[in-house]
Design a protein around this motif. Sequence first.
Motif, PDB file in Angstrom:
ATOM      1  N   PRO A 168       0.817  -1.234   0.000  1.00  0.00           N
ATOM      2  CA  PRO A 168       0.000   0.000   0.000  1.00  0.00           C
ATOM      3  C   PRO A 168       0.842   1.273   0.000  1.00  0.00           C
ATOM      4  O   PRO A 168       0.321   2.356  -0.287  1.00  0.00           O
ATOM      5  N   LYS A 188      -6.010   2.344  -9.919  1.00  0.00           N
ATOM      6  CA  LYS A 188      -7.316   3.055  -9.905  1.00  0.00           C
ATOM      7  C   LYS A 188      -7.959   2.970  -8.521  1.00  0.00           C
ATOM      8  O   LYS A 188      -8.547   3.949  -8.044  1.00  0.00           O
ATOM      9  N   GLU A 189      -7.835   1.796  -7.860  1.00  0.00           N
ATOM     10  CA  GLU A 189      -8.425   1.654  -6.534  1.00  0.00           C
ATOM     11  C   GLU A 189      -7.792   2.618  -5.535  1.00  0.00           C
ATOM     12  O   GLU A 189      -8.457   3.239  -4.724  1.00  0.00           O
ATOM     13  N   ARG A 190      -6.503   2.764  -5.619  1.00  0.00           N
ATOM     14  CA  ARG A 190      -5.807   3.656  -4.693  1.00  0.00           C
ATOM     15  C   ARG A 190      -6.119   5.105  -4.997  1.00  0.00           C
ATOM     16  O   ARG A 190      -6.222   5.944  -4.086  1.00  0.00           O
ATOM     17  N   GLN A 242     -11.514  10.045  -1.772  1.00  0.00           N
ATOM     18  CA  GLN A 242     -12.633  10.089  -0.837  1.00  0.00           C
ATOM     19  C   GLN A 242     -12.334  10.966   0.370  1.00  0.00           C
ATOM     20  O   GLN A 242     -11.212  11.117   0.773  1.00  0.00           O
ATOM     21  N   ALA A 271      -8.943   6.160  -6.299  1.00  0.00           N
ATOM     22  CA  ALA A 271     -10.316   6.405  -5.835  1.00  0.00           C
ATOM     23  C   ALA A 271     -10.346   6.526  -4.317  1.00  0.00           C
ATOM     24  O   ALA A 271     -11.075   7.370  -3.767  1.00  0.00           O
ATOM     25  N   GLY A 272      -9.572   5.695  -3.624  1.00  0.00           N
ATOM     26  CA  GLY A 272      -9.529   5.772  -2.168  1.00  0.00           C
ATOM     27  C   GLY A 272      -8.963   7.069  -1.672  1.00  0.00           C
ATOM     28  O   GLY A 272      -9.404   7.643  -0.692  1.00  0.00           O
ATOM     29  N   GLY A 273      -7.958   7.590  -2.396  1.00  0.00           N
ATOM     30  CA  GLY A 273      -7.359   8.853  -1.998  1.00  0.00           C
ATOM     31  C   GLY A 273      -8.266  10.031  -2.244  1.00  0.00           C
ATOM     32  O   GLY A 273      -8.161  11.063  -1.593  1.00  0.00           O
TER      33      GLY A 273
END
Length: 261
Positions: free
Chosen positions: A210, A253-255, A261, A257-259
């Motif tokens: 991560p 992309k997941e990271r 939020q 999108a998480g950032g």
Amino acid sequence: MSTLAERAAAAAGRAETIEPTEHNGDFAGTESEPLPDLSGYVPAEGEEWADIPVHIAWLRVRRDISFIGKGDAYVENGKKKYDFRGYERTVAAFGPITLKHGVSVIPYRITPSHRDAKSGKGTPMREATTKVTWRVYGPRGDFFEMESEGESLDYADKGTAKAQTIAQRVVLLVGGLIPTGAPDSDESNIERGEAPVRPATSYLDEICDPHTSAGRLRQIHYELRSTRQLGTLVTNEVGDEEAIGDMVVRIGKERAAGGAQ
């Protein structure tokens, strides 16, 4: 061309040739041409050092030496591996000539470093690296500085001394611009082979970490594309089989999108 012994005798102001000593190689496993015996050298009677700046005195030292051949040979299992210019040969050439011109080469600052190492057979050794600042003094007492480094591996307590010895040989040969008479290294050409390709699976831990930045993920994607490995199937972080290129894009992309939020 005159021999090293003849040049040393000429530098000392003597007409006769200095008789060489028996073998005096400076490393175990070496064979050498005889070296001149300079243990009793003193400046010739009536010899006076010229009142000149140090850089001129050093130029005269270089002029009088002019050449030191690779007269030492490293021998392994009865076969000669390579020729080199050893420490004793170098000092034997510079010793009387620096005396002749009133030049001294003195270590002024020594910066050593050490670390544990192992030989190819796994024997514990000690690696010594020494950076030395040398002051070259002329007959007037003025000086200039040069730097060199030496590196050595040793089983016992001689590593630092060996490294300093190598540093001294280097500064004399490089600072003196002393040729070897050997073939130029540019006369041979070795083409590099292709660097080994890093396997796609070796990236998995970094991709799943991560803390790996988005920029590094893009770099990994580029490296995989350059080596044509984007389609390589790997086991992803949840145990499913997935093309590694798709995995990098998805996790990126997941990271992102998480950032957001």
